[in-house]
Design a protein around this motif. Structure first.
Motif, short mmCIF file in Angstrom:
data_model
loop_
_atom_site.label_atom_id
_atom_site.label_comp_id
_atom_site.label_asym_id
_atom_site.label_seq_id
_atom_site.Cartn_x
_atom_site.Cartn_y
_atom_site.Cartn_z
N LEU A 19 1.83 0.70 -8.18
CA LEU A 19 1.71 0.11 -6.84
C LEU A 19 2.62 -1.11 -6.71
O LEU A 19 3.27 -1.31 -5.68
CB LEU A 19 0.26 -0.28 -6.54
N ARG A 22 6.14 0.12 -6.39
CA ARG A 22 6.30 0.68 -5.04
C ARG A 22 6.59 -0.41 -4.02
O ARG A 22 7.37 -0.23 -3.09
CB ARG A 22 5.02 1.44 -4.65
N ASP A 23 5.96 -1.56 -4.21
CA ASP A 23 6.09 -2.66 -3.27
C ASP A 23 7.20 -3.64 -3.64
O ASP A 23 7.22 -4.77 -3.17
CB ASP A 23 4.75 -3.39 -3.13
N GLU A 116 -7.00 0.22 0.62
CA GLU A 116 -5.95 0.05 1.63
C GLU A 116 -4.57 -0.03 0.98
O GLU A 116 -3.61 0.59 1.47
CB GLU A 116 -6.21 -1.22 2.44
N TRP A 117 -4.48 -0.79 -0.11
CA TRP A 117 -3.21 -0.93 -0.82
C TRP A 117 -2.76 0.43 -1.34
O TRP A 117 -1.60 0.81 -1.23
CB TRP A 117 -3.38 -1.96 -1.93
N SER A 118 -3.68 1.19 -1.90
CA SER A 118 -3.37 2.52 -2.43
C SER A 118 -2.86 3.46 -1.34
O SER A 118 -2.04 4.34 -1.60
CB SER A 118 -4.61 3.15 -3.08
N ALA A 119 -3.36 3.25 -0.12
CA ALA A 119 -2.97 4.11 1.01
C ALA A 119 -1.65 3.68 1.65
O ALA A 119 -1.19 4.30 2.59
CB ALA A 119 -4.08 4.11 2.05
N GLY A 120 -1.04 2.60 1.12
CA GLY A 120 0.28 2.20 1.61
C GLY A 120 0.37 0.84 2.24
O GLY A 120 1.47 0.38 2.54
N ALA A 121 -0.76 0.19 2.48
CA ALA A 121 -0.73 -1.16 3.06
C ALA A 121 -0.09 -2.13 2.06
O ALA A 121 -0.24 -1.97 0.84
CB ALA A 121 -2.13 -1.62 3.41
N ALA A 122 0.62 -3.10 2.57
CA ALA A 122 1.24 -4.11 1.72
C ALA A 122 0.26 -5.24 1.44
O ALA A 122 -0.59 -5.55 2.28
CB ALA A 122 2.49 -4.67 2.39
N GLU A 127 4.76 -10.04 -0.39
CA GLU A 127 5.84 -9.99 0.61
C GLU A 127 6.70 -11.22 0.57
O GLU A 127 6.34 -12.25 0.14
CB GLU A 127 5.24 -9.81 2.01
#
Length: 127
Positions: A19, A22-23, A116-122, A127
């Motif tokens: 994760l 990914r970010d 939420e993070w796993s589903a794509g939320a940052a 950031e």
């Protein structure tokens, strides 16, 4: 979350590392073993800040406690001199644990936020 709940501790650490990658994090290394000095993952955020992560894969009915967070605050800030520290858990945090995390400047990624993070939320801290 069922897939995450089925992971063992090492698999969960590897998942969190993915994760992070990914970010935009780089130099991500899973360290969680004896001698990790209280930090499971290290790396750098996308903008180059040093990163330390603690992962706890607990049953959803358990909670991360204040002593867990206190140990990580010391390890992340003192032993690893990290600029960004993140505590990721598959369960909730007690109120005292959240207070310690807030006082230590450490985002507490609880079960809901992890989902939420796993589903794509940052995560704002990355950031």
């Amino acid at each position: 979350m069922a897939a995450i709940d089925a992971m063992n501790g090492r698999e969960f650490e590897e998942y969190v590392a993915e994760l992070l990658r990914r970010d935009g994090c780089s130099a991500v290394v899973v360290r969680g073993r004896n001698g990790d000095r209280g930090v499971d993952i290290t790396g750098r955020t996308a903008d180059g800040r040093t990163l330390a992560v603690q992962c706890k894969r607990f049953a959803p009915y358990l909670s991360v406690t204040s002593p867990d967070v206190q140990k990580f605050v010391g390890a992340a800030k003192v032993l690893h001199s990290s600029e960004v520290a993140l505590f990721v858990a598959t369960c909730p945090f007690t109120r005292d644990a959240l207070d310690v995390a807030t006082d230590g400047g450490i985002p507490a990624v609880h079960r809901g936020l992890l989902e939420e993070w796993s589903a794509g939320a940052a995560l704002a801290v990355l950031e």
